[in-house]
Each structure stands twice: as C-alpha cells, then as structure tokens.
Enzyme design. Structure first.
Site, short mmCIF file in Angstrom:
data_model
loop_
_atom_site.label_atom_id
_atom_site.label_comp_id
_atom_site.label_asym_id
_atom_site.label_seq_id
_atom_site.Cartn_x
_atom_site.Cartn_y
_atom_site.Cartn_z
NE ARG A 124 23.36 13.88 30.07
CZ ARG A 124 23.30 14.72 29.22
NH1 ARG A 124 24.14 14.95 28.20
NH2 ARG A 124 22.10 15.38 28.80
CG ASN B 295 49.49 45.30 61.61
OD1 ASN B 295 49.60 44.66 60.36
ND2 ASN B 295 49.36 46.77 61.98
CD GLU C 266 44.36 51.60 58.25
OE1 GLU C 266 43.23 51.49 58.70
OE2 GLU C 266 45.13 51.72 59.28
CE1 TYR D 106 51.89 53.09 62.17
CE2 TYR D 106 52.65 51.08 61.62
CZ TYR D 106 51.67 51.91 61.95
OH TYR D 106 50.30 51.64 62.11
CG HIS E 140 42.85 48.97 67.65
ND1 HIS E 140 43.08 50.26 68.20
CD2 HIS E 140 43.49 48.98 66.37
CE1 HIS E 140 43.97 50.89 67.18
NE2 HIS E 140 44.03 50.02 66.11
CE1 TYR F 89 22.53 18.51 29.85
CE2 TYR F 89 23.00 20.84 30.39
CZ TYR F 89 23.03 19.92 29.38
OH TYR F 89 23.05 20.36 28.07
CG PHE G 105 48.37 45.16 57.25
CD1 PHE G 105 47.68 45.43 56.37
CD2 PHE G 105 49.82 45.63 57.51
CE1 PHE G 105 47.87 46.93 55.62
CE2 PHE G 105 49.99 47.11 56.85
CZ PHE G 105 49.02 47.40 55.87
#
Length: 515
Positions: free
Chosen positions: A284, A196, A418, A54, A84, A281, A333
């Site tokens: 304080r 990646n 994915e 791969y 991409h 508050y 990744f």
C-alpha cells in the site's frame, strides 16, 4: 564514435553517463584555452620568484613551511605523486576511472588550477586512447582531495604507474608507448593540481547514482508484479491521495504504478467482494517509500553534477583578463558535499531493498498473500521460496549496516594539520555493494511474484506486467517443484542490472529517475 566537447563547468548528467559507459571521444571547447594559459602563467611567475607559495615552492600539508629550491620544483611534483601513490585493495572499475579522467580534465580546464594546456590534453588523450589507469580503490579519506587514488591515476600518466588492460596490470609506460602517447612531464604545482580534488569520490558516487537509476526502476516493476500476485488493491495509488500530500516523487511514481497496473484481469477479478480492507504497508505504501527515494536520488544528482563541474584543488589561481592575478589557499578539496550525498543515496538504496524484502516475505506467507505456502503447490515436500527469502533478508540486513553514514566519522591525518575529513570516498564506494545486494533482492522478488502470478492463471496481469513476466521467463524457468534456484536468482539480477525492466518502465510510463 560519439564525440563530446567539454565546455568547462557545463558537463551534463547525460554526458557523464556516456563517459562512464565509454565508447566516446572527448575534446575541449576552444574557449577554455585562454583561461588555462593565464592561470599557468601565474604559477610559472610564482615559481620563478622568491616569495613562498604553497604547492609551488613549499612542501605539502604539515610540511608547508618548508621552502623548496627552484632547481627542485619539478622533482617536488614528481615526488609528490610517487609518495602519495599508496592505495590498496581491488582496482576501481573502468567506468569510474573514465569519470575520474574526464572530470579532472574538466576541472583543470576551468583555468583556476595553474596547469599548462598540455596537462589537460594528456588526460583527454589517455581517455580517448581507451586507456584505464590502475587505481586501487582504498586509501582516501575524502579530504585534501582523493590523494592516493588520484596519485595512482597520475602516476600512470607519468609512465611510472600501471594501466589496467583486459583485467590485467601492465606497466604504464609500455601501454602509453603502444598507444603512441608520451608520458607527461610535470612542472610547478601540476602534480598537486592533479591529485588535489574530489574526482574519485565524485566518480564513485556518480557510478552509484547511475546504477541506482536502473535498480530503482526495476523495483517499481517488481513491486507492481507483487501487488498483482497478492491480489492487492490499486486504490492506494489514486492520484488524489498523493496530490494532497504534495511530495513530487510520490506523485510521479504513483502515476507510474497506475500505468503499469492498468488493465489487469487479476485486479478486476477481485475488485468487488474482496474481504481484505487494507493491504500491508509493503504494497500500500509503495508510492510513499519509493517516492521519497526518488526525491532523494534527484537531490543527490544535483549535488554530484555540481561537484563534477567544480574546481576542487588548492591553492586556486584567479587570473581574470586585464586584472591583477593572485593565488588563494582554501579547502575546496574537502568532499563533504559528496559524502552527505552518498550517505543520502545509501539510505535510499537500503530502503528500496528493504521494502522489496518485505514484499517477498508477504508473498511466501499464505496467511497474507492467499497464495500457496512458500509459493509451491506441494509445500512440505517442496520448500519453494522459503530460503530464497532468507537470502533476501540477509542482503537487506547487510545493507542496513552499510547504510550507516560515513560522513559522521573523521580521523585526523597529516600530523593533525588535516584534522577533519569527510570519508566521502568510502561513503561513495560502498554504494556498489549495496546496489549489488538490492539488485539481487529485486531479482528474487521478480521470481517470487512471477510464481505467484502463475498460481492465478488463467487470469492475466496487465499488459506491461505480462511483458515483464515473459522477459523474466526468458532466462528463469518456473519452479512448480524444487530445483536449483541460485542460477535463476543470478540471471534475474543480471536482467535488473542490464536495464531490461527499467527500459520497460520508461517505455510504458515515461518515468525518468534522473532528469
């Protein structure tokens, strides 16, 4: 120019701070070379072989079962980057891109990614030439790596993308040639290794973290100034209170408040005979709220520093010297650690702004602050800080929406291959607008508190707070009657961002938000 020698896996937060700022040169420690070459040799052997691997001789994502011929392996990597590079939106800031270049080089240099030394050196050369690839800010879901933004960065290295030069987009090849650099030529797996990873999410989160450092310290100063302007008590900052709780950030920041407030004539004037039993508050509980935010930021710093030094691509190459080498597919990744850290930091940013907004509301309320209504002497004819507080309220409310955790969302991608993603990239990117909002709120608080202090003259605040007051007044005039206030808000926000008040706090107390 300062030089930073990168030892893979050992980047420090101070080095990352310098890298973000620019003006440094990067080099790689010689010890990294052998591991890089061993892992590259494993990939080259896989590319020459017949077994499917791969990222080397297969398609990507859902197309992982598609075999690619040997003569097309280089084209495969180029096509990956081209296909991409699909980001949209405004470009990432130069400091973020500098962090991307540096952390990607450091990650690849650890020798688990199978790239040649030339790839790492290309990243360093582009950084050292002061070049900034044009990287659109939107388009990553923070899993399978920050694919789109890292592809845009890589496309510029290949001479096919764009560079950001003086705010303008320029063809990358022209900019590389002008700098005397040759475009990178990819070999097997190198395109995948470059895109990646979590370097964009991590860089954006680091940008937010390093900006928070300045905004946070400024808020300690503005909160102290508000306390004195409202003639509040320093009793709640007594160290014994915080020691019995034991929260480290609370203990440390309470000490900083005590040092900043020490010696105030205003406090001394109402130490005896004050009929207010307890402060609101927002005054304080500052150590409790700001201390928790401090602890949160430091936790985030630990996570992000680990991630900046991590190997986050896939598959990984393990080639220990003298032992059999192998490649393993995994999921480093996936940016879930960055996503959760960014969400935690977003909550801290929102809280710093939220309690500051409450202090502004307190200061303009004459019934609580015991100052003139809306901090103006002739209320009615003048509106004073009435609508400046409205702006602060709008920004605080906006931050509450932006603080919704990005990490709890997930949309499956790549035809359900994915199927769970982190959304870390947006989670980290939204920190910038939140910090802008909070810096504006702190700027408004500084203006309001300074006005309140002036109503108590001739009494003086502490030496530190008088320095802060004078620093603010250098750029922001008083408002005894209504005038155009927006420029002062902008100037005060710029002082916050520039670290003017943060530097004063560190000088006086030694407090370092990030250690």
């Amino acid at each position: 120019m300062t030089s930073i020698e990168i030892t893979p896996g050992q980047l420090t937060l101070d080095q990352l701070r310098q890298i973000r700022a620019g003006g440094v040169r990067l080099s790689l420690h010689a010890s990294a070379d052998a591991a890089i070459r061993r892992s590259a040799a494993v990939v080259q052997a896989a590319a020459a072989g017949d077994a499917p691997v791969y990222g080397v001789n297969t398609g990507f994502g859902k197309l992982a079962s598609t075999r690619i011929s040997k003569e097309d392996l280089a084209t495969l990597q180029f096509n990956l980057i081209r296909s991409h590079s699909v980001g949209v939106g405004a470009p990432l800031a130069p400091g973020v891109v500098r962090l991307m270049l540096a952390t990607k080089a450091a990650s690849l240099a650890r020798g688990f990614s199978g790239v040649r030394p030339e790839v790492v050196q290309c990243l360093l050369d582009v950084f050292n030439a002061g070049l900034v690839p044009y990287v659109p800010s939107q388009g990553s879901v923070g899993a399978s790596g920050d694919l789109a933004p890292l592809s845009h960065m890589t496309l510029a290295l290949l001479g096919e993308g764009e560079m950001l030069v003086d705010g303008e987009r320029r063809p990358a090849r022209q900019v590389l040639e002008a700098a005397g650099l040759v475009p990178l030529v990819l070999q097997a797996k190198e395109g995948l290794a470059l895109i990646n990873g979590t370097q964009t999410s991590t860089a954006l989160a680091l940008e937010g973290l390093l900006r928070f450092e300045t905004v946070y310290a400024s808020a300690v100063v503005s909160g102290s100034l508000s306390l004195d302007a409202a003639r509040g008590s320093d009793g709640p900052f007594d160290p014994r209170i915080h020691e019995v709780r034991g929260q480290p950030g609370q203990i440390e920041v309470a000490a900083a408040y005590r040092q900043v407030l020490a010696g105030s004539e205003i406090r001394q004037s109402h130490r005896d005979g004050d009929d207010r039993v307890q402060d609101p508050y927002c005054l304080r509980c500052q150590p409790q709220v700001m201390g928790a935010c401090l602890d949160q930021a430091r936790y985030c710093a630990e996570v992000l520093l680990r991630e900046a030094n991590a190997v986050t691509d896939n598959p990984l190459v393990f080639a220990p010297e003298g032992e059999p080498a192998y490649m393993v597919s995994g999921g480093n990744f996936h940016a879930e650690p960055v996503a959760l850290a960014a969400d935690a930091l977003a909550c801290a940013i929102a809280e710093v702004g939220a309690i500051a907004e409450r202090r502004i509301a307190m200061l303009i309320d004459a019934g609580v602050s015991r100052l003139p209504p809306f901090l103006t002497a002739n209320a009615g004819l003048n509106s004073g800080f009435m609508i400046a507080h409205v702006t602060a309220a709008a920004l605080a409310s906006e931050n509450k929406s932006l603080a919704h955790p990005a990490s709890v969302d997930s949309l499956p991608t790549s035809a359900n291959q994915e199927d769970h993603v982190s959304m870390a990239t947006f989670g980290a990117r939204r920190l910038g607008p939140m910090l802008d909002n909070t810096a504006h709120i702190i700027g408004i608080e500084l203006l309001a508190a300074a006005q309140g202090i002036e109503f108590l003259r001739p009494l003086k605040s502490s030496a530190t707070l008088e320095q802060a007051h004078a620093l603010l007044r250098r750029d922001c005039p008083p408002m005894p009657s209504d005038h155009f206030l927006a420029p002062s808000i902008s100037a005060a926000k710029d002082q916050v961002d520039a670290g003017a008040f943060a530097g004063l706090l560190t000088q006086v107390t030694g407090l370092r938000v990030l250690r």
